[in-house]
Design an enzyme around this catalytic site. Structure first.
Site, mmCIF file in Angstrom:
data_model
loop_
_atom_site.group_PDB
_atom_site.id
_atom_site.type_symbol
_atom_site.label_atom_id
_atom_site.label_comp_id
_atom_site.label_asym_id
_atom_site.label_seq_id
_atom_site.Cartn_x
_atom_site.Cartn_y
_atom_site.Cartn_z
ATOM 1 N N CYS A 115 0.805 -1.233 0.000
ATOM 2 C CA CYS A 115 0.000 0.000 0.000
ATOM 3 C C CYS A 115 0.836 1.281 0.000
ATOM 4 C CB CYS A 115 -0.991 0.005 1.154
ATOM 5 S SG CYS A 115 -0.278 -0.123 2.797
ATOM 6 N N ASP A 139 -7.681 5.574 -1.374
ATOM 7 C CA ASP A 139 -7.319 4.355 -0.657
ATOM 8 C C ASP A 139 -6.807 3.300 -1.635
ATOM 9 O OD1 ASP A 139 -7.140 2.168 1.010
ATOM 10 O OD2 ASP A 139 -9.158 2.360 1.838
ATOM 11 N N HIS A 160 -6.227 0.184 -0.897
ATOM 12 C CA HIS A 160 -6.547 -1.158 -0.399
ATOM 13 C C HIS A 160 -7.739 -1.785 -1.118
ATOM 14 C CE1 HIS A 160 -4.355 0.863 2.889
ATOM 15 N NE2 HIS A 160 -3.840 -0.338 3.105
#
Length: 459
Positions: A111, A345, A347
């Site tokens: 990430c 994000d 993820h």
């Protein structure tokens, strides 16, 4: 035989972990992000106002926008178009195997590399497209898909897009004729922007040949003791990005360089030396520079005294965002409203897209809906990024940020500083410009190892 058996065990283990992570990260929580009508929203230096006579909140996905008058609706639409136009880089699965490992996904560990890629992508967008550019197809991205995307869904979307791309995409680039309900004049400037838009994304493709792809970044990370599957902190990623830009061989990238601050200090002469260094193309023009400043916004927790400074930084048009997050998760921070940060994000597990094919689908590289997080939840370890096209731009930015640092600092020392001269003038290691062939100098290796041990673990 024993070594072969160990390799097989590692492959099986890797496949099992990949399957688990793909299942875990292929689901996105069905949450909506709301914005207040009464406060301005800042996104990488641009300000948007959603204020109306009615009280309440606005949903980021556009579901409540029909209640807003035409003027305000236009502003909300501009914000959505601007946000969606930023390049979004997430976990991917089924990409070519990473050298030296059995991994074909970065789910669960990549990430921070992804948020670093997003920051660098924004810097390159400023360089090639300018801050005013927005993707013409931004509002065609369906935000409802983002709430329930799975790898299977993305595969179906990718297949459908590939099947229809010949009819829908090619005329957009090759001629002024467009099919469908939306008609746009595809002038030379729009064609140029579309080419650079695709080119920038292709530099971040998940293949060994992509200049800033995961495979290349991991190779540079090995010089600091990192391997595929390890966790990377914001400071380590800053140095990896610098090396990746230095080693890039695409002629288009010869006009860009990256400088990483040393111990929270930006040495002006070192930056200018980088900008004025010899360009492979032989042009006399100076290079644009992306300045990365690894900092800590407190001890174990983020100090709320730094809130106004962070908001000030994200209010600058030459800010390219912040690599940060909250404990155990890395996010790319790009804006704010009140005391909440706006972020993208990484993820989300999506399928591999081959960016080498003509007119590859762009939709999965653009986030349809922003997320918000309270500043107090932010992990103190982060890297701040700025873009300066010319030496004059850098000098102006250093003055502006220095004033901001002084006015926001309640402590004796500011978060970071700009000083005149070279780092060597202060008895530090010689400028990175004069490093030997080794990708990282001995001083850098020590610094990277220190960052690796001090920073939080990112999942």
């Amino acid at each position: 035989m024993e070594a072969t058996g160990t390799d097989e065990v590692e492959k099986i283990k890797s496949k099992f972990m990949s399957a688990w992570h793909n299942m875990k990260y292929s689901w996105v929580l069905k949450t909506k992000t709301y914005f207040s009508r009464n406060s301005p929203v800042f996104l990488l230096g641009k300000c948007y106002h959603f204020k109306t006579d009615e009280s309440g909140e606005l949903s980021a996905d556009g579901s409540h926008f029909d209640k807003i008058n035409t003027e305000i609706s236009g502003n909300v639409e501009e914000f959505r178009k601007d946000f969606i136009s930023r390049i979004w880089l997430t976990y991917r699965e089924e990409f070519p195997q990473i050298k030296g490992s059995a991994l074909t996904t970065d789910c669960g560990w990549g990430c921070t590399l992804r948020t670093g890629q997003m920051l660098l992508a924004q810097g390159l967008m400023l360089h090639f497209l300018g801050r005013a550019w927005v993707w013409p197809d931004a509002l065609d991205v369906d935000s409802s898909d983002s709430e329930s995307w799975t790898a299977h869904t993305v595969k179906k979307l990718t297949a459908s897009f590939e099947a229809s791309l010949t009819a829908e995409r090619e005329p957009k680039i090759l001629s002024n004729h467009h099919q469908g309900s939306v008609k746009r004049n595809c002038d030379d400037n729009e064609m140029r922007n579309e080419v650079y838009h695709r080119k920038i994304i292709s530099w971040f493709g998940d293949s060994p040949l992509a200049a800033f792809g995961l495979h290349q970044l991991i190779e540079y990370g090995k010089k600091s003791g990192k391997i595929a599957g390890d966790w990377y902190g914001p400071a380590v990623v800053a140095h990896i990005l610098r090396k990746a830009v230095e080693e890039a061989r695409d002629p288009e990238l010869q006009g860009v360089t990256v400088y990483v601050a040393q111990d929270c200090t930006v040495y002006s002469s070192d930056v200018i030396d980088r900008q004025c260094s010899f360009m492979d193309s032989g042009k006399a023009d100076t290079k644009a520079v992306i300045i990365l400043v690894p900092v800590r916004l407190g001890g174990e927790r983020t100090n709320m005294d730094y809130l106004e400074f962070v908001k000030g930084i994200l209010s600058l048009e030459y800010c390219v965002g912040i690599i940060g997050g909250k404990p155990k998760q890395s996010y790319y921070f790009a804006g704010f409203q009140d005391d909440s940060l706006i972020y993208m994000d990484p993820h989300y597990c999506q399928s591999f897209v081959d960016v080498s094919i003509k007119d590859f689908p762009l939709e999965s590289f653009h986030c349809p809906s922003p997320k918000k997080m309270s500043f107090k939840k932010m992990d103190p370890s982060c890297t701040i990024g700025f873009y300066c096209r010319t030496v004059q731009d850098f000098e102006k930015a250093s003055e502006e940020i220095t004033k901001m640092l002084k006015s926001s600092s309640k402590e004796k020392y500011p978060l970071f500083t700009f000083v005149k001269g070279h780092s060597r003038d202060y008895d530090f290691a010689s400028s990175p410009l004069h490093e030997e062939n080794d990708l990282f100098s001995e001083d850098e290796k020590k610094r990277l190892k220190r960052f690796s041990t001090e920073e939080f673990v990112l999942l």
